[in-house]
Design an enzyme around this catalytic site. Structure first.
Site, PDB file in Angstrom:
ATOM      1  N   SER A 242       0.847  -1.193   0.000  1.00  0.00           N
ATOM      2  CA  SER A 242       0.000   0.000   0.000  1.00  0.00           C
ATOM      3  C   SER A 242       0.885   1.247   0.000  1.00  0.00           C
ATOM      4  O   SER A 242       1.684   1.431  -0.915  1.00  0.00           O
ATOM      5  CB  SER A 242      -0.967  -0.041   1.183  1.00  0.00           C
ATOM      6  OG  SER A 242      -1.985   0.908   1.041  1.00  0.00           O
TER       7      SER A 242
ATOM      8  N   ASP B 154      -9.543  -3.712  -5.630  1.00  0.00           N
ATOM      9  CA  ASP B 154      -8.975  -2.870  -4.578  1.00  0.00           C
ATOM     10  C   ASP B 154      -9.663  -1.509  -4.566  1.00  0.00           C
ATOM     11  O   ASP B 154      -9.754  -0.833  -5.587  1.00  0.00           O
ATOM     12  CB  ASP B 154      -7.474  -2.683  -4.817  1.00  0.00           C
ATOM     13  CG  ASP B 154      -6.741  -2.165  -3.598  1.00  0.00           C
ATOM     14  OD1 ASP B 154      -7.310  -1.302  -2.904  1.00  0.00           O
ATOM     15  OD2 ASP B 154      -5.622  -2.619  -3.351  1.00  0.00           O
TER      16      ASP B 154
ATOM     17  N   HIS C 240      -8.130  -4.698  -1.477  1.00  0.00           N
ATOM     18  CA  HIS C 240      -6.913  -4.174  -0.876  1.00  0.00           C
ATOM     19  C   HIS C 240      -6.317  -5.119   0.160  1.00  0.00           C
ATOM     20  O   HIS C 240      -5.103  -5.208   0.300  1.00  0.00           O
ATOM     21  CB  HIS C 240      -7.218  -2.816  -0.224  1.00  0.00           C
ATOM     22  CG  HIS C 240      -6.001  -2.020   0.114  1.00  0.00           C
ATOM     23  ND1 HIS C 240      -5.182  -1.484  -0.849  1.00  0.00           N
ATOM     24  CD2 HIS C 240      -5.451  -1.661   1.307  1.00  0.00           C
ATOM     25  CE1 HIS C 240      -4.191  -0.825  -0.273  1.00  0.00           C
ATOM     26  NE2 HIS C 240      -4.326  -0.919   1.035  1.00  0.00           N
TER      27      HIS C 240
END
Length: 687
Positions: free
Chosen positions: A539, A624, A659
């Protein structure tokens, strides 16, 4: 002959973007499809998956071995420590090899368990499943629960009768996932998300038995830099709306006995003032950075909350101590704080003013205040682990400090913490700052000559602090001689709020520099071999990986970048992309030229150059909601075009996940096994 497969080559469609009299050409802008249905894009992602499988085919047996090794350490039949709330005990149970837990409860006076939710049954027929959570009405008779089967974090809230056979047809769509009950057992409050930005901007009141279209809007957040959430005070008296941005935070309050009333600000929001509150009787304890960069604890009566002159110090600000968390009990405050990166849990007795620190065994550890729903409890529940101690749950007596171990996760396969060593070292960065690093290794595999492989991880954004905690899968690295290091770089709050401030906006490059300097320092101090270093982040930590790859590619044998945020400037210029506007206080708003120039100077996608890069593994999820799939997709395509080496670049897209990766208890470890096999293959370790 062995069949050779070529890396996918993406077509180029030049797309010109201009701002501040500066032009950029993005050859891969076409890869963005918000509907995720474009056949050409999906085919390219599948081609990348096929290429990865082909290049890693010779490691498949090793991947399977690693996966089985990881999951074999997990106790299959496992239960959480029960939590008591309003006369019931609540517990999470795992049964055998099932992917998902079962949620149960039982009354204090009974041993008969009732199943609230069996996630395994709820997940049937879905490639992805997440129970967003559940909340029980004040009379213990109705559960509001939420589910997501797409992995976009858009939850549907439904209701379940826990005492009879009543069917509640209510369905609240596109929500943030939590439902907070008013005390009348008839109304709930929830947050609805904007389907484009995925921001939760509207708080609604819903009456049981009515259509969602009849729900009443009670609050709308018009500032897109703010995040909104809901909770309820632990005494059940107040419902909170939490308002938070990077720089400002506060709450609005509503009497839970008056659901038709209006939310009122506890204290009107003030720029650069962050506060949170903990109700105790007729008073509030306030966690605040008002004139206190590392926070302090203050107190005010419930009728004077908006008058800051009535706020009084309970724990004054200290420049060298960062206060992280606060929980109130009848006569105690339990405070989590950090000093020089070391965690401390402190109990302050309100009636006497005396305080004591709770005792733990490891020199470097992670501890947090766990779920403590009952203010009148005489114990505080603490979650604990270290890099050598599995996750543990303790109850500490609030008066005596006596601790009771309720549970320590059992690690199967002959694990003994005595075989491993954890250390905290400080590495000097290029500007003289000392960066804390948590290290763990297996004692009988460690070589003092610096010949061990080194796996270095960091995150370094949003003030999020990666604590030195336990990982079962990580044992597969340590048992093969790998030294594992967490670099607590600037952008986190390991050394307090100033450590965060020194790693964002116009100081963001400090995060990259710290990571690079930690690599150099650890190898110089012989914690690892300079030619055997693997870097990993996900991330915003994927942004870190992208920046490090451009700045110092020669330092790394391999890099793992997971759901990486790499197209910084383009994303931050487009408020239609989910979560963009709320990020401007973290990275800057490139609509302003100074920010544009600075962000462009480190944006991984924009700074890809024609040079050698190390071996790289990139992963993402098609759905995501936080870092869109097209960011890593574009980055990989550009890297393939620009890089001048023959090193491996492979890219995996989970076509079902978002995600957080795959759902379920075991499936997620497939990717862990892939990454470990990728690294071991580079090291020549084959089993």
């Amino acid at each position: 002959m062995k069949e050779q497969i070529s890396a996918p080559v993406a077509k180029k469609v030049p797309f010109e973007m201009e701002i501040h009299d500066h032009k950029r050409i993005d050859d891969y802008y076409w890869m963005r499809d918000d509907e995720r249905e474009d056949p050409e894009i999906l085919a390219h992602l599948e081609a990348e998956n096929d290429y990865l499988k082909a290049k890693m085919k010779h490691t498949e047996a090793f991947q399977e071995k690693l996966y089985n090794e990881i999951v074999s350490r997990i106790k299959k039949d496992d239960n959480s420590v029960p939590i008591r709330k309003r006369g019931y005990w609540y517990q999470i149970q795992f049964d055998g090899s099932q992917e998902y837990p079962v949620h149960v409860r039982w009354q204090e006076s009974s041993e008969t368990q009732e199943v609230l939710f069996d996630e395994n049954k709820m997940a049937e027929g879905h490639g992805y499943f997440s129970l967003g959570g559940y909340s029980i009405s004040d009379n213990n008779e109705i559960a509001a629960f939420s589910t997501d089967t797409i992995s976009r974090r858009l939850y549907t809230i439904e209701f379940k009768d826990l005492v009879g056979d009543k069917d509640y047809p209510d369905k609240l769509m596109d929500t943030q996932g939590s439902a907070i009950w008013a005390n009348d057992n008839q109304h709930v409050f929830y947050i609805k998300k904007d389907l484009q930005t995925l921001l939760g901007t509207e708080v609604y009141r819903h009456k049981l038995g009515t259509e969602q279209s009849e729900d009443v809007l009670v609050y709308r957040e018009d500032d897109e830099t703010f995040y909104t959430s809901l909770s309820k005070s632990r005494d059940g008296a107040i419902i909170y709306i939490h308002h938070s941005s990077t720089l400002t935070a506060g709450v609005s309050v509503l009497n839970a006995d008056d659901p038709l009333g209006s939310f009122e600000p506890f204290l009107p929001l003030e720029e650069n003032h962050e506060y949170a509150v903990e109700k105790l009787g007729n008073d509030y304890y306030i966690y605040t950075n008002w004139n206190a960069i590392n926070f302090r604890i203050m107190k005010v009566s419930s009728d004077k909350t908006s008058d800051k002159s009535a706020w009084t110090d309970v724990i004054a600000h200290r420049e060298d101590v960062y206060i992280q968390d606060l929980t109130a009990f009848t006569d105690q405050l339990v405070i989590k704080e950090k000093e020089n990166g070391e965690t401390r849990i402190r109990v302050l007795t309100l009636s006497s003013g005396k305080s004591n620190n709770l005792g733990f065994d490891d020199p470097v550890f992670s501890a947090s205040i766990s779920s403590n729903p009952e203010i009148s409890s005489d114990v505080v529940r603490i979650s604990y682990s270290s890099m050598t101690t599995p996750p543990s749950v303790y109850d500490f007596n609030l008066t005596t400090g006596e601790r009771k171990l309720l549970k320590q996760d059992e690690v199967l396969g002959g694990f003994s913490p005595l075989n491993y060593q954890s250390e905290r070292v400080f590495i000097e960065a290029r500007d003289g700052k000392k960066v804390p690093v948590s290290i763990v290794y297996r004692k009988d595999k460690f070589n003092s000559d610096g010949s061990n492989p080194l796996f270095q991880y960091a995150y370094g954004s949003y003030g999020a602090t990666i604590e030195p905690s336990f990982s079962g899968p990580r044992l597969s690295l340590l048992d093969r001689g790998v030294v594992y290091a967490i670099a607590h770089i600037r952008g986190s709050q390991m050394l307090g709020r100033p450590w965060y401030e020194d790693g964002k906006l116009f100081k963001k490059k400090n995060s990259f520099y710290d990571f690079i300097d930690v690599t150099k320092g650890l190898t110089a101090q012989k914690h690892g071999h300079p030619e055997k270093v693997y870097a990993m982040g996900g991330s915003a930590g994927g942004l870190l990986m992208g920046g490090v790859l451009n700045m110092a590619p020669e330092l790394y044998l391999g890099v793992g970048a997971h759901v990486p945020f790499v197209d910084v400037v383009t994303t931050m210029l487009d408020a239609s992309i989910p979560l963009t506007s709320g990020e401007w206080d973290e990275w800057g708003n490139p609509a302003e030229k100074d920010y544009y120039d600075y962000m462009l100077s480190y944006s991984p996608y924009d700074q890809v150059e024609r040079k050698d890069y190390p071996n790289i593994l990139v992963t993402t999820g098609l759905h995501d909601s936080q870092v869109q799939y097209f960011e890593p997709m574009k980055w990989v395509a550009k890297l393939r075009d620009y890089k001048t080496d023959d090193n491996l670049l492979i890219f995996e897209t989970d076509m079902e996940a978002g995600h957080g990766g795959a759902s379920g208890r075991f499936k997620r470890y497939k990717q862990t096994a892939l990454e470990y096999a990728f690294y071991f293959n580079l090291l020549g370790i084959k089993e």
